[in-house]
Enzyme design. Structure first.
Site, short mmCIF file in Angstrom:
data_model
loop_
_atom_site.label_atom_id
_atom_site.label_comp_id
_atom_site.label_asym_id
_atom_site.label_seq_id
_atom_site.Cartn_x
_atom_site.Cartn_y
_atom_site.Cartn_z
N CYS A 131 0.83 -1.21 0.00
CA CYS A 131 0.00 0.00 0.00
C CYS A 131 0.87 1.26 0.00
O CYS A 131 1.43 1.63 1.04
CB CYS A 131 -0.92 0.00 1.23
SG CYS A 131 -1.90 1.49 1.42
N CYS A 134 -0.30 4.12 2.26
CA CYS A 134 0.02 3.93 3.68
C CYS A 134 1.50 4.16 3.95
O CYS A 134 1.87 4.74 4.98
CB CYS A 134 -0.32 2.51 4.13
SG CYS A 134 -1.83 1.84 3.45
N ASP A 135 2.36 3.68 3.09
CA ASP A 135 3.79 3.61 3.42
C ASP A 135 4.71 4.49 2.59
O ASP A 135 5.90 4.58 2.88
CB ASP A 135 4.26 2.14 3.29
CG ASP A 135 3.49 1.23 4.24
OD1 ASP A 135 3.13 1.71 5.33
OD2 ASP A 135 3.25 0.07 3.89
#
Ligand code: NDP
Length: 316
Positions: A131, A134-135
């Site tokens: 993701c 997200c990261d």
């Protein structure tokens, strides 16, 4: 057979949020957690986009959601639902008997597909991610790659150019599946290089003193040639599998197996059955959007029950 007004399946942000709202609406929900409670966030490390937490570990965040449900007195069962009959509104669990429900909230989530490489497991959360939203932030001025050729891979690669110094898109064909607009946006970005006809076959790095991705190996799909490359981050974006096999033939799904809900709602094709989170959302796939849909599903379940009791009510 046990009875409940509201049965919730799944213990990611959608399931726990639905349980909080349903409990506070006095629906006495029964929450089936599955065998490994917590969902996808339990295999993440830092989460920095959950409102109210500048940084929190994924497993800790999920434990806090479980604790919240516990404190409210939600009935939580660590077991799997193995069979559902939506016509008769019944379901069977592996070890905890059968239930008759008046409403069902499906929050079973989806799983990112992985390539099956040993390095994915070793470095997941330490340089390997499923993701970018997200990261991506953790890869400021780093060199990263994205595997895949669909809309997710192309959008993730474009998104990563905000942080990374170089972004390599690794695709096993010589054309992309993504929309033309997405492709043009990606291909015109000077930080991006597409490695056509390449498969990622190995991810390697340091395991001590701290875990960190350092190299990948690619195989040319046409010549079989192997090449090594240094890299800081690997994003795998080859699709997701929604956990919907229990509902095949009973609920409307799209070609990817995602449940179809009414627009701006969690209502499925069967009245009283609601779908929240990644099991029905293939676009946003965020903890906070899943939680939002869990809230919507519980409010819609509450309204459905009110209307069953009093069809003349103005909201029905
Ligand atoms: P897709 O199934 O569309 O694409 C998967 C990609 O991964 C393909 O290029 C496929 O290559 C590749 N792939 C699959 N398995 C492997 C493997 N083992 N090794 C290497 N490559 C592999 O998945 P997406 O997640 O991109 O999209 C899912 C759906 O969601 C699509 O309908 C998409 O359009 C939609 N979506 C829409 C968005 C939007 O509207 N903004 C954003 C994101 C997704 P190959 O072609 O060779 O099989």
């Amino acid at each position: 057979m046990k009875k409940t007004k509201c049965l919730i399946i799944g213990s990611g942000p959608a399931g726990y949020t639905a349980a909080v709202y349903a409990q506070r609406a006095a629906l006495d929900p029964v929450l089936f957690l599955g065998n490994q409670p917590g969902g996808q966030l339990t295999i993440t490390t830092e989460v920095e986009n959950w409102p109210g937490d500048t940084s929190v570990q994924g497993p800790e965040l999920m434990q806090r959601m479980a604790d919240h449900c516990q404190a409210l007195g939600v009935k939580m069962i660590q077991d799997q639902i193995i069979k559902v009959d939506l016509k008769n509104k019944t379901c069977e669990s592996e070890r905890s008997g059968s239930y008759q429900f008046e409403t069902l909230i499906i929050a079973t989530g989806a799983q990112a597909k992985w390539l099956g490489l040993d390095g994915e497991k070793t470095f997941q959360g330490y340089g390997v991610s499923g993701c970018a939203t997200c990261d991506g932030f953790f890869f400021k001025d780093k060199k990263v790659c994205v595997v895949g050729g669909g809309n997710t891979a192309v959008e993730e690669a474009t998104f990563l150019t905000k942080f990374a110094s170089e972004v390599y898109l690794i695709h096993r064909r010589d054309t992309l599946k993504a929309d033309k607009t997405n492709q043009e946006r990606l291909l015109s970005n000077p930080k991006v290089k597409v490695l056509w006809n390449k498969e990622l076959v190995e991810i390697d790095g340091d395991t001590t003193p701290s875990r960190k991705v350092k190299h990948i190996q690619l195989r040319d799909t046409q010549t079989g040639d192997l090449t090594d490359m240094s890299i800081d981050g690997v994003f795998v974006a080859i699709g997701h599998s929604p956990a919907t096999s229990l509902f095949k033939g009973q609920l409307e799904m799209d070609e990817g197996g995602y449940l179809i809900a009414e627009p701006n709602s969690t209502k499925t094709s069967i009245p009283g059955v609601f779908a929240a989170g990644d099991v029905q959302d293939k676009v946003y796939r965020q903890a906070v959007t899943a939680a939002g849909q869990g809230c919507m599903a519980a409010l819609e379940a509450e309204r459905y029950l009110q209307c069953q009791e009093n069809p003349e009510h103005e909201t029905c």
